[in-house]
Write an enzyme that holds these catalytic residues in place. Structure first.
Site, PDB file in Angstrom:
ATOM      1  CB  SER A  92      93.311  60.695  70.416  1.00  0.00           C
ATOM      2  OG  SER A  92      93.866  60.925  69.149  1.00  0.00           O
ATOM      3  CE  LYS A 141      97.888  60.871  70.706  1.00  0.00           C
ATOM      4  NZ  LYS A 141      96.536  60.473  71.148  1.00  0.00           N
TER       5      LYS A 141
END
Length: 839
Positions: A714, A757
């Site tokens: 990611s 996130k």
């Protein structure tokens, strides 16, 4: 009193030693001479011993645990098996130096090596000859020394020697005869020793004297002096044994009294039996009555086993070793709630009300519990689901279990699996073991008192495994609805139905849970709380709880919503609310102190009062500060403790086009960095990057917090942004953060942990978040009021990224920054170096 001879140690030398001839080698004079006169290597590996002295001819077992000693033993056992044994001057020294060792020791041969379960090794060694250390030639990885033979003087012979040996043997025989702890065979063994030197060495090795005194015996060169000293120690021990015998005769009267009491108790027992008051059978009778009362509840497969055990108990005397084992087993069978179930509350509205009372938010979990109750209301015999709440610490996973149990009117029991390494903790121990018990599952059922409680398996991701078994493998049966109706416990040796038990497991990190176990559970993610949720939780739950726990009254402590927000923003960085609770408790303690000292009667805490009680702010938003130079981007990361921002730094230095990557990055992140580099290199002309930037400048990529391992795909977009920023000399916008996987062909792939996130971005003051297009659905699941103020940009390709995250104007022209050596020496002419094109 410790006996003069430590024969138990002699006979523990190894598993193959089955008799005294094997445990004590009876050396003849010729064998002893051959052994002691064997050649001594000049350079000998030295093994220090803490609490014993090895004598020639004597066999002893020792345990080797120190790293230095383990290396020595391994090397010696693989070669000639010859080592030097030297005693330490101080036995409590774990890492002795050369000066801490005696200079006189014994050459030994390793007879046997046994590896122990704890990593240490046991070796059986036999002394050969005595040496003296001239100098140490090596200290690491273990001691080596230059040695020479230690010379002895034999000054006795003939009748004098025979008389002395006979005296020694007779004294030793008396000690063996009088001591109850020394086997009589030891006396026979001593009488069969024909070698004078080995006789003294054997007795010296087993004397109950200090290590220093044994060392002096080893170092005595004159035989007659050594003989005299050994006789002195033997006579002392004989005197001690004689004195002990006198003391024992004095206490004989007390022993006679005990025998009298025992005789009277036996008579009393006979009288009770005649009167029909047999006390031994009272316990068995009570257990039988309990069994009759509970017979209707017992399953058919339990009844014959219980009846058989009760009959065995009646026939077994109370003083028999297995009486307690049978008694405990019968009690367990009677204490377990066979076929006993609590009635579920199926009022869905009331259940929802209870869940809302105890926890704010957590809609997914509440919805799943209400669904289960609804189906249970329609279908009475439904099997209970196996749930697993996973998420960062402090979000209420464990306390939620208690609320669910209260909402369903079920008994609640929790036990932690963190650090559990023994499979028997789940399945129980077999009854053959002393102190055996059922496993944690059956124990919890008994404690709950019903067969359908809510059992919370806390920290299931922290279960360990070692030589005692793998508890996660035992949990496979427990947490499988198709199997747990016949769960088998090793202690009960009977099947128990767990199908009605509602199991709820909790975990922080799913990666450490074996796939087979993870597949058996319904995973429910409990992500971190937003600022608004934390504020509401603090107002509704934490502040009232804190007021009560700190001895204050409701009217003595108030805190404004803005003050709570300040505490969340400036004093905590977490997904849950544990630290928030601690900080509020810190304010409450400060107020309680003022109230107790009568400085104030009550306090109303506002924004300006927070610093007075908690000190200066602990956390700052460092995004703007970190991205003020080219080459620094802000990524978004998922951790077991919630989401976090991740700074990615890139810098260049003159070199030859090498790439250095630091910050404890895993292979996947390193590959993402290589992909970003390859992508920019293939499109250098499009992004106005000179070719010399890749060939004459070294690139260094670093991700701070170097002590923390990092990995995962990611960070691809963040790595691409940082590398592009340093090569184009355009700064990354300070209010932009990104996450997403990149590919060599320019695609942006979806990643996980989006909610965590996004919350981390919101906490850190980020205004714009770049995400993969396929993660748009994950953002849609987040409450809109949570992401209010955040701007999202979704990418399918990597090309638009640079315009989205980089400033328009470079800090310095890339052509000027990455001039080639040739260009710098030319007459001000700049050559075209952007010759690399995309394939």
């Amino acid at each position: 009193m410790k006996d003069i001879f430590n024969f138990a140690d002699q006979f523990a030398a190894g598993e193959e030693l089955e008799d005294y001839e094997q445990a004590i080698p009876l050396l003849s004079e010729e064998e002893e001479k051959k052994l002691t006169e064997s050649e001594i290597p000049e350079n000998l590996p030295i093994l220090p011993l803490k609490n014993t002295v090895l004598f020639p001819g004597v066999v002893i077992p020792i345990t080797v645990g120190r790293d230095r000693s383990l290396k020595l033993v391994k090397q010696a056992y693989e070669s000639d098996k010859t080592i030097g044994i030297v005693s330490q001057k101080k036995k409590d020294q774990e890492d002795p130096a050369a000066a801490d060792l005696y200079t006189v020791g014994t050459v030994a041969r390793i007879l046997k090596l046994i590896k122990m379960p704890d990593g240490s090794k046991s070796i059986v060694i036999q002394g050969k000859s005595v040496f003296e250390i001239e100098e140490f030639t090596q200290e690491d990885p273990f001691f080596r020394a230059k040695v020479k033979a230690y010379e002895y003087e034999q000054d006795m012979s003939g009748m004098e020697l025979d008389a002395a040996l006979r005296s020694v043997k007779e004294t030793a025989a008396q000690i063996v005869e009088q001591s109850s702890n020394i086997p009589s065979e030891a006396g026979v063994a001593i009488n069969n020793i024909t070698s004078p030197n080995f006789l003294l060495n054997f007795i010296s090795s087993n004397l109950n004297i200090s290590l220093e005194e044994k060392q002096k015996l080893l170092e005595m060169k004159v035989f007659s002096e050594k003989m005299e000293k050994v006789m002195e120690y033997l006579r002392k021990e004989l005197q001690v044994l004689n004195l002990s015998e006198e003391i024992q005769s004095k206490v004989k009267t007390e022993i006679d009294q005990q025998q009298r009491d025992f005789y009277l108790r036996q008579q009393l027992k006979a009288i009770q039996e005649a009167l029909g008051e047999d006390s031994e059978q009272e316990e068995a009778k009570k257990l039988k009555e309990r069994a009759e009362e509970k017979e209707s509840q017992l399953p058919e497969h339990v009844k014959p086993v219980l009846e058989k055990e009760l009959q065995r108990l009646e026939r077994t005397p109370t003083n028999a070793p297995n009486y307690g084992i049978i008694h405990n087993y019968v009690e367990w069978l009677l204490d377990l709630p066979w076929n006993k179930y609590s009635e579920d509350k199926l009022d869905l509205k009331n259940a929802r009300k209870i869940l809302d009372e105890d926890h704010y938010g957590l809609e997914k979990v509440k919805k799943r519990i209400i669904e289960y109750l609804a189906v249970l209301k329609l279908k009475k015999d439904m099997k209970a689901p196996i749930l697993c709440f996973h998420g960062p610490p402090g979000v209420g996973k464990t306390s939620l279990g208690k609320s669910i149990a209260r909402a369903m009117n079920r008994e609640f029991n929790r036990f932690s699996l963190g650090g559990l390494r023994d499979e028997a903790e789940i399945r129980g121990h077999r009854r053959t073991y002393i102190g055996a018990l059922p496993g944690r599952i059956i124990q919890s059922i008994k404690k709950a008192g019903t067969s359908n409680p809510l059992l919370m398996l806390d920290e299931i991701d922290k279960v360990g495994a070692d030589f005692r078994g793998d508890p996660t493998s035992a949990l496979l049966e427990v947490l499988d609805p198709e199997q747990n109706n016949t769960f088998y416990d090793n202690y009960l040796e009977l099947e128990y139905d767990l199908s009605k038990v509602l199991f709820i497991a909790t975990a922080n990190n799913l990666d450490t849970i074996p796939p087979a176990l993870r597949d058996r559970m319904e995973l429910i993610n409990i992500s971190g709380y937003t600022l608004e949720e934390k504020t509401e939780i603090a107002k509704t739950y934490l502040v009232p709880k804190t007021v009560t726990e700190n001895g204050l009254k409701k009217n003595q402590f108030r805190i404004s919503q803005k003050a709570i927000t300040k505490v969340i923003d400036e004093y905590t960085r977490e997904s849950g609310v544990r630290n928030l609770e601690r900080e509020i408790a810190g304010i409450a303690r400060g107020v309680a102190t003022q109230v107790a000292t009568e400085e104030i009667d009550s306090a109303s805490i506002g924004v300006n009062d927070v610093e007075k009680y908690l000190g200066k702010r602990k956390f700052f938003s460092e995004v703007a500060e970190r991205t003020t130079v080219p080459g620094v981007s802000t990524g978004l990361a998922w951790t077991p403790y919630g989401g976090d921002i991740l700074f990615i730094e890139a810098s260049v230095a003159k070199g030859s086009g090498k790439i250095n990557i630091t910050g404890q990055l895993g292979n996947v992140m390193k590959e993402s960095a290589m992909l970003a580099m390859a992508y920019l290199k293939s499109r250098s002309e499009e992004f106005n990057i000179p070719l010399s930037a890749f060939t004459e400048w070294d690139l260094h990529i670093h991700v701070p917090a170097g002590s923390v391992p990092k990995d995962g795909p990611s960070a691809g977009l963040g790595l691409l942004a940082a590398v592009a920023s340093i090569y184009t000399q355009r700064k990354v916008k300070s209010t932009v953060a990104m996450t997403g996987e990149i590919t060599l062909r320019g695609s942006v792939l979806p990643v996980g942990g989006i909610k965590e996130k996004v919350l981390a971005a919101k906490r850190s003051g980020i205004e714009k978040v770049i995400l993969p297009k396929k993660n748009e659905k994950d953002v849609a699941e987040i409450e809109q009021d949570v992401i209010q103020g955040l701007n999202f940009k979704y990418l399918e390709r990597m090309e638009p990224l640079l315009d989205e995250v980089l400033e328009n104007k470079p800090v310095e022209s890339p052509q000027e920054k990455f001039k080639t050596r040739k260009e710098k020496t030319s007459n001000g002419k700049v050559e075209d170096t952007s010759a690399v094109t995309s394939n």
